[in-house]
Design a protein around this motif. Structure first.
Motif, mmCIF file in Angstrom:
data_model
loop_
_atom_site.group_PDB
_atom_site.id
_atom_site.type_symbol
_atom_site.label_atom_id
_atom_site.label_comp_id
_atom_site.label_asym_id
_atom_site.label_seq_id
_atom_site.Cartn_x
_atom_site.Cartn_y
_atom_site.Cartn_z
ATOM 1 N N ASP A 193 -19.374 14.333 13.907
ATOM 2 C CA ASP A 193 -18.307 14.795 14.548
ATOM 3 C C ASP A 193 -17.153 13.709 14.891
ATOM 4 O O ASP A 193 -17.560 12.676 15.406
ATOM 5 C CB ASP A 193 -18.715 15.446 16.075
ATOM 6 C CG ASP A 193 -17.517 15.658 16.916
ATOM 7 O OD1 ASP A 193 -16.558 15.161 16.888
ATOM 8 O OD2 ASP A 193 -17.575 16.983 17.379
ATOM 9 N N ALA A 226 -10.444 19.153 18.172
ATOM 10 C CA ALA A 226 -11.336 19.823 17.403
ATOM 11 C C ALA A 226 -12.051 18.984 16.538
ATOM 12 O O ALA A 226 -11.757 17.888 16.098
ATOM 13 C CB ALA A 226 -10.943 21.077 16.806
ATOM 14 N N SER A 227 -13.432 19.120 16.061
ATOM 15 C CA SER A 227 -14.193 17.797 15.288
ATOM 16 C C SER A 227 -13.405 17.954 13.945
ATOM 17 O O SER A 227 -13.078 18.938 13.310
ATOM 18 C CB SER A 227 -15.511 18.495 14.952
ATOM 19 O OG SER A 227 -16.203 17.704 14.272
ATOM 20 N N GLU A 284 -10.338 16.786 13.233
ATOM 21 C CA GLU A 284 -9.058 16.551 13.612
ATOM 22 C C GLU A 284 -8.239 15.138 13.400
ATOM 23 O O GLU A 284 -9.070 14.385 13.696
ATOM 24 C CB GLU A 284 -8.563 17.253 14.916
ATOM 25 C CG GLU A 284 -8.623 18.700 14.845
ATOM 26 C CD GLU A 284 -7.288 19.275 13.952
ATOM 27 O OE1 GLU A 284 -6.435 18.445 13.545
ATOM 28 O OE2 GLU A 284 -7.279 20.519 13.754
#
Ligand code: NAD
Ligand code: TYD
Length: 354
Positions: free
Chosen positions: A181, A244-245, A247
């Motif tokens: 992430d 969000a992951s 981004e």
């Protein structure tokens, strides 16, 4: 990232932007544990965090991100929930004279952190986050029009921006390959308190107050988009918690200035604050040889960040610059401390040969 009590390693927390990020996290989130990991290079200074150093949710760890074994050990013992990575060699002029240090710190150091995070967080990537703080300089230079968006092709020109571009690619590669992430933000030039006086604004304030020549590269026509450092720290806070992951967000001030106009504004502010006759400080402006490969113009389109997460800059530039000048004039001991010792040698080498 559901754990409300997070342990976060902030790298480079003793530097200019890092110290503002650490202060914001420590004071805004008393239930978080903030570990400031910093090597304390010439640019790192624990005096930047004096006001919060005794807070119970803050800790300093002296260490080098280029030391892979140390970083792995630190992650194993501390088991951080997240990393906000700011540690870097950050000055373009130094990258021109010593490019290798930029590769080792900015590229290898970042990969060491990614490896340690990957090893420690394996099997639970959704509960952890690696936030990489980057620069708009990875996009190269603009002509008279246009702005950098998140889709702009990378085109770095200096060893500094090439090393940051490379580190950005590695961070994305660890997301795409291993599923880590990650989030990345690319910000424009920052200004504010605790800024090491090798960069334009604090260098000019320091020289003007000391009646020393203010070096302006080339004709002073290069354009930078200036953002107040506390607005950058707030953007990092918002993106860290809500993006969000995977981004990427651009962060900028909607605030373009040619270097010469900016220096003239600073001269006027300092004339007033130092009780000098109008025009007195501007006599210190000295045009010097241009920087090699000098990017003409940077300008950030930060509309994605505003649209998705509601962030926008809070301060008008003139107000921010007044506050900034006030801070340096009220903290002359800080300026005198950081400009003693090695700074003198750097300054001689950088400016006497121009
Ligand atoms: P800075 O030079 O003021 O601080 C860098 C910090 O990193 C220092 O405290 C230094 O001691 C530490 N550090 C350096 N090498 C290290 C190592 N090997 N191990 C551990 N710590 C180390 O930089 P800054 O201006 O605060 O920039 C912080 C980050 O933000 C950088 O990644 C930079 O690329 C990025 N950035 C800066 C700007 C800007 O205008 N200054 C704009 C956009 C992005
Ligand atoms: P700087 O603060 O080094 O940031 P960056 O190169 O990362 O944008 O420089 C800002 C601008 O000011 C850049 O166009 C170079 C110019 N400059 C000078 O004219 N004189 C100076 O002494 C310095 C340090 C920079």
């Amino acid at each position: 990232m559901s754990n409300p009590t997070k342990k976060i390693i902030v790298t480079g927390g003793a530097g200019f932007i890092g110290s503002h990020v650490v202060r914001r996290l420590v004071t805004t989130y008393p239930h978080y544990e903030i570990i400031n990991l910093d090597k304390l290079t010439y640019a790192g200074n624990l005096a930047n965090l004096k006001d919060i150093e005794t807070e119970s949710n803050y800790r300093f760890v002296k260490g080098d991100i280029t030391d892979a074994a140390f970083i792995t050990e630190l992650f194993t013992t501390e088991k951080p929930d997240a990393v906000i990575h700011l540690a870097a060699e950050s000055h373009v002029d130094r990258s021109i004279s010593s490019p290798n240090e930029f590769v080792i710190t900015n590229v290898v150091g970042t990969v060491n952190l990614l490896n340690a995070a990957r090893g420690q967080w394996q099997g639970a990537y959704d509960k952890h986050r690696f936030y990489h703080v980057s620069t708009d300089e990875v996009y190269g230079a603009l002509g008279d029009t246009g702005m950098f968006t998140e889709e702009t092709r990378y085109d770095p020109h200096s060893p500094y921006s090439a090393s940051k571009a490379s580190s950005d690619h590695f961070v994305r590669a660890y997301h795409d390959t291993y599923g880590l992430d990650i989030v990345i933000s690319n910000c424009s030039n920052n200004y504010g308190s605790h800024h090491f006086p090798e960069k334009l604004i604090p260098l000019a304030i320091n020289n003007i107050r000391n009646n020393r020549p203010v070096p302006v590269y080339g004709k002073g026509e290069n354009v930078r988009d200036w953002l107040w450092v506390e607005d950058h720290a707030r953007a990092i806070d918002v993106i860290f918690h809500r993006a969000a992951s995977g981004e990427t967000y651009n962060i900028g001030g909607h605030n373009e200035w040619t270097n010469i106009d900016l220096i003239q504004l600073l001269c006027r502010i300092l004339d007033r604050k130092l009780g000098r006759a109008e025009g007195e400080s501007a006599k210190l402006i000295t045009f010097v040889k241009d920087r090699a490969g000098h990017d003409l113009r940077y300008a950030i389109d930060a509309s994605k960040l505003q649209r998705d997460l509601g962030w926008e800059p809070s301060l008008q530039f003139e107000e921010g610059l007044e506050k900034t000048v006030d801070w340096y004039l009220a903290n002359e001991d800080w300026l005198n401390d950081v400009t003693s010792g090695h700074y003198q040698q750097y300054y001689e080498e950088q400016y006497t040969k121009r």
